[in-house]
Design a protein around this motif. Structure first.
Motif, PDB file in Angstrom:
ATOM      1  N   UNK A  38       9.769  94.581  47.672  1.00  0.00           N
ATOM      2  CA  UNK A  38       9.098  93.303  47.916  1.00  0.00           C
ATOM      3  C   UNK A  38      10.115  92.197  48.093  1.00  0.00           C
ATOM      4  N   UNK A  39       9.821  91.269  49.027  1.00  0.00           N
ATOM      5  CA  UNK A  39      10.698  90.129  49.242  1.00  0.00           C
ATOM      6  C   UNK A  39       9.859  88.873  49.452  1.00  0.00           C
ATOM      7  N   UNK A  40      10.430  87.726  49.099  1.00  0.00           N
ATOM      8  CA  UNK A  40       9.793  86.438  49.369  1.00  0.00           C
ATOM      9  C   UNK A  40      10.058  86.030  50.811  1.00  0.00           C
ATOM     10  N   UNK A  41       9.047  85.535  51.471  1.00  0.00           N
ATOM     11  CA  UNK A  41       9.238  84.864  52.746  1.00  0.00           C
ATOM     12  C   UNK A  41       9.741  83.450  52.430  1.00  0.00           C
ATOM     13  N   UNK A  42      10.879  83.033  52.981  1.00  0.00           N
ATOM     14  CA  UNK A  42      11.500  81.766  52.557  1.00  0.00           C
ATOM     15  C   UNK A  42      10.597  80.551  52.782  1.00  0.00           C
ATOM     16  N   UNK A  43      10.695  79.609  51.850  1.00  0.00           N
ATOM     17  CA  UNK A  43      10.015  78.326  52.000  1.00  0.00           C
ATOM     18  C   UNK A  43      10.753  77.458  53.021  1.00  0.00           C
ATOM     19  N   UNK A  44      10.037  76.581  53.696  1.00  0.00           N
ATOM     20  CA  UNK A  44      10.743  75.567  54.495  1.00  0.00           C
ATOM     21  C   UNK A  44      11.637  74.739  53.571  1.00  0.00           C
ATOM     22  N   UNK A  45      12.824  74.350  54.009  1.00  0.00           N
ATOM     23  CA  UNK A  45      13.729  73.593  53.138  1.00  0.00           C
ATOM     24  C   UNK A  45      13.138  72.241  52.743  1.00  0.00           C
ATOM     25  N   UNK A  46      13.377  71.851  51.502  1.00  0.00           N
ATOM     26  CA  UNK A  46      12.928  70.561  50.990  1.00  0.00           C
ATOM     27  C   UNK A  46      14.166  69.727  50.665  1.00  0.00           C
ATOM     28  N   UNK A  47      14.289  68.573  51.277  1.00  0.00           N
ATOM     29  CA  UNK A  47      15.434  67.696  51.063  1.00  0.00           C
ATOM     30  C   UNK A  47      14.988  66.533  50.176  1.00  0.00           C
ATOM     31  N   UNK A  48      15.214  66.675  48.869  1.00  0.00           N
ATOM     32  CA  UNK A  48      14.807  65.639  47.918  1.00  0.00           C
ATOM     33  C   UNK A  48      15.917  65.477  46.881  1.00  0.00           C
ATOM     34  N   UNK A  49      17.034  64.876  47.276  1.00  0.00           N
ATOM     35  CA  UNK A  49      18.189  64.800  46.372  1.00  0.00           C
ATOM     36  C   UNK A  49      17.902  64.064  45.078  1.00  0.00           C
ATOM     37  N   UNK A  50      17.036  63.060  45.097  1.00  0.00           N
ATOM     38  CA  UNK A  50      16.744  62.329  43.859  1.00  0.00           C
ATOM     39  C   UNK A  50      16.013  63.221  42.866  1.00  0.00           C
ATOM     40  N   UNK A  51      15.079  64.024  43.351  1.00  0.00           N
ATOM     41  CA  UNK A  51      14.361  64.943  42.456  1.00  0.00           C
ATOM     42  C   UNK A  51      15.312  65.985  41.882  1.00  0.00           C
ATOM     43  N   UNK A  52      16.211  66.491  42.710  1.00  0.00           N
ATOM     44  CA  UNK A  52      17.182  67.479  42.232  1.00  0.00           C
ATOM     45  C   UNK A  52      18.095  66.848  41.181  1.00  0.00           C
ATOM     46  N   UNK A  53      18.549  65.635  41.436  1.00  0.00           N
ATOM     47  CA  UNK A  53      19.444  64.963  40.488  1.00  0.00           C
ATOM     48  C   UNK A  53      18.744  64.701  39.160  1.00  0.00           C
ATOM     49  N   UNK A  54      17.464  64.315  39.201  1.00  0.00           N
ATOM     50  CA  UNK A  54      16.717  64.072  37.963  1.00  0.00           C
ATOM     51  C   UNK A  54      16.558  65.358  37.167  1.00  0.00           C
ATOM     52  N   UNK A  55      16.279  66.459  37.851  1.00  0.00           N
ATOM     53  CA  UNK A  55      16.153  67.736  37.158  1.00  0.00           C
ATOM     54  C   UNK A  55      17.484  68.155  36.546  1.00  0.00           C
ATOM     55  N   UNK A  56      18.564  67.924  37.258  1.00  0.00           N
ATOM     56  CA  UNK A  56      19.885  68.286  36.741  1.00  0.00           C
ATOM     57  C   UNK A  56      20.224  67.462  35.500  1.00  0.00           C
ATOM     58  N   UNK A  57      19.906  66.157  35.539  1.00  0.00           N
ATOM     59  CA  UNK A  57      20.168  65.329  34.356  1.00  0.00           C
ATOM     60  C   UNK A  57      19.359  65.818  33.160  1.00  0.00           C
ATOM     61  N   UNK A  58      18.100  66.167  33.395  1.00  0.00           N
ATOM     62  CA  UNK A  58      17.252  66.646  32.305  1.00  0.00           C
ATOM     63  C   UNK A  58      17.787  67.956  31.736  1.00  0.00           C
ATOM     64  N   UNK A  59      18.197  68.851  32.602  1.00  0.00           N
ATOM     65  CA  UNK A  59      18.763  70.110  32.132  1.00  0.00           C
ATOM     66  C   UNK A  59      20.047  69.902  31.340  1.00  0.00           C
TER      67      UNK A  59
END
Length: 353
Positions: A78-99
């Motif tokens: 089984x394999x995942x069919x890839x998601x369309x890319x999401x460009x949301x650097x602020x959301x990624x940065x917030x998650x990284x800070x929380x982690x």
């Protein structure tokens, strides 16, 4: 309609088609499908499986070689069919800070495996079935699978997606109910929270409109569940959480312990592990993302990459493994996988007469 014949007759037809004697398919749980588990399931008359979303081609080939050394039985990749890319650097940065409040973040790993290369490797491995989740294969790849004598199973969480998969050439539809542990197989990531349909609501409707067999997934943990799924129109079931505590699976001890006595209502839909919605045990890490002030997890695959970096560093409160758990997790036992499959079918046959 897929409901022609009795439940046992449908199961027998499905088993005959795929070289099985028991209508139980191992769920392709990425990271929790060692070859030994697939060999045990196939040895009991079911179909083994592996989820290869994180695997490069060489690892796909190696896994299949190991499986074939232990079994000539049916097997699914089984394999995942890839998601369309999401460009949301602020959301990624917030998650990284929380982690970063939970431990130290290690160095990033290399890029994820290439989807086209994974598809080629699965084709070369010649499993009984190649299955998709999070989307559908394109027409050209479906033709290549069928030309090689490989069946395509497509995961669907809605009737519309099931019909679309059938129209695209799927040989069977895996009907995934909201009870299922692990990732939710919606085609559009944004739909995951809104398409929370139970398996036993999906099955009758799908059985009324589909011509291809249905494999029921979500909360199937014993013979009662198997008999009910067949009665409602399935031809087989796909089992994941019920096999997690089997010795052949070899999951993290903390994950195994989290499943003991876990009530259905305590399992948690979460994006905390990968950015894609999945159902898990309510660990301290998972529940932290629901606290006041917690940000949204980063989109997939950025969240998965961040969690991998935490595990490479000093993870602190970050779970060492994703503690996926279906709503019937409390029924999982530590019996050998072959015994679980055999008992499940014996109980179901007794109920179905």
């Amino acid at each position: 309609m897929t409901v022609s014949g009795s439940p046992l007759q449908r199961a027998e037809r499905f088993c005959a088609r795929y070289g099985m004697t028991v209508p139980v398919v191992e769920a392709p749980m990425a990271g929790a499908c060692p070859p030994a588990l697939a060999v045990a399931v196939a040895g009991a008359g079911g179909m083994g499986a592996n989820g290869v979303v994180n695997d490069p081609p060489a690892r796909i080939a190696e896994w299949m070689e190991t499986f074939r050394a232990g079994s000539s039985g049916p097997v699914q990749l089984n394999v995942w069919v890839p998601d369309p890319p999401v460009d949301d650097p602020e959301r990624v940065a917030a998650a990284e800070r929380f982690l970063s409040t939970m431990g130290s973040i290690g160095d990033p790993k290399g890029p994820p495996p290439d989807f086209d290369e994974q598809c080629a490797a699965m084709l070369g491995a010649r499993p009984t079935v190649v299955s998709s989740i999070m989307g559908r294969f394109d027409d050209a790849y479906v033709r290549r699978l069928h030309g090689a004598g490989i069946a395509w199973f497509a995961c669907a969480t809605t009737v519309d997606d099931a019909l679309a998969a059938q129209d695209a050439g799927a040989d069977a539809v895996v009907a995934q109910g909201m009870e299922a542990g692990g990732h939710r197989g919606t085609t559009d990531p944004a739909d995951a929270e809104s398409t929370v349909v139970s398996l036993f609501a999906l099955l009758p409707r799908m059985a009324d409109v589909l011509d291809v067999p249905i494999v029921a997934a979500g909360g199937i943990a014993d013979g009662r569940c198997l008999a009910a799924a067949l009665t409602l129109g399935a031809s087989a079931v796909q089992v994941g959480t019920a096999l997690l505590r089997a010795p052949e699976t070899g999951i993290d001890p903390g994950w195994s312990a989290a499943l003991v006595g876990l009530a259905p209502e305590r399992t948690v839909p979460t994006r905390a592990y990968s950015g894609r919605l999945g159902r898990a045990a309510p660990t301290r890490y998972v529940t932290a993302w629901n606290d006041d002030g917690a940000p949204l997890p980063a989109p997939y695959p950025q969240q998965r990459g961040l969690v991998a970096r935490m595990r490479a560093g000093e993870p602190g409160t970050v779970d060492r493994a994703n503690h996926w758990a279906g709503q019937n997790a409390a029924l999982a036992t530590t019996d050998p996988a072959g015994e679980i499959v055999t008992r499940m079918w014996s109980e179901a046959r007794a109920l179905l007469g």
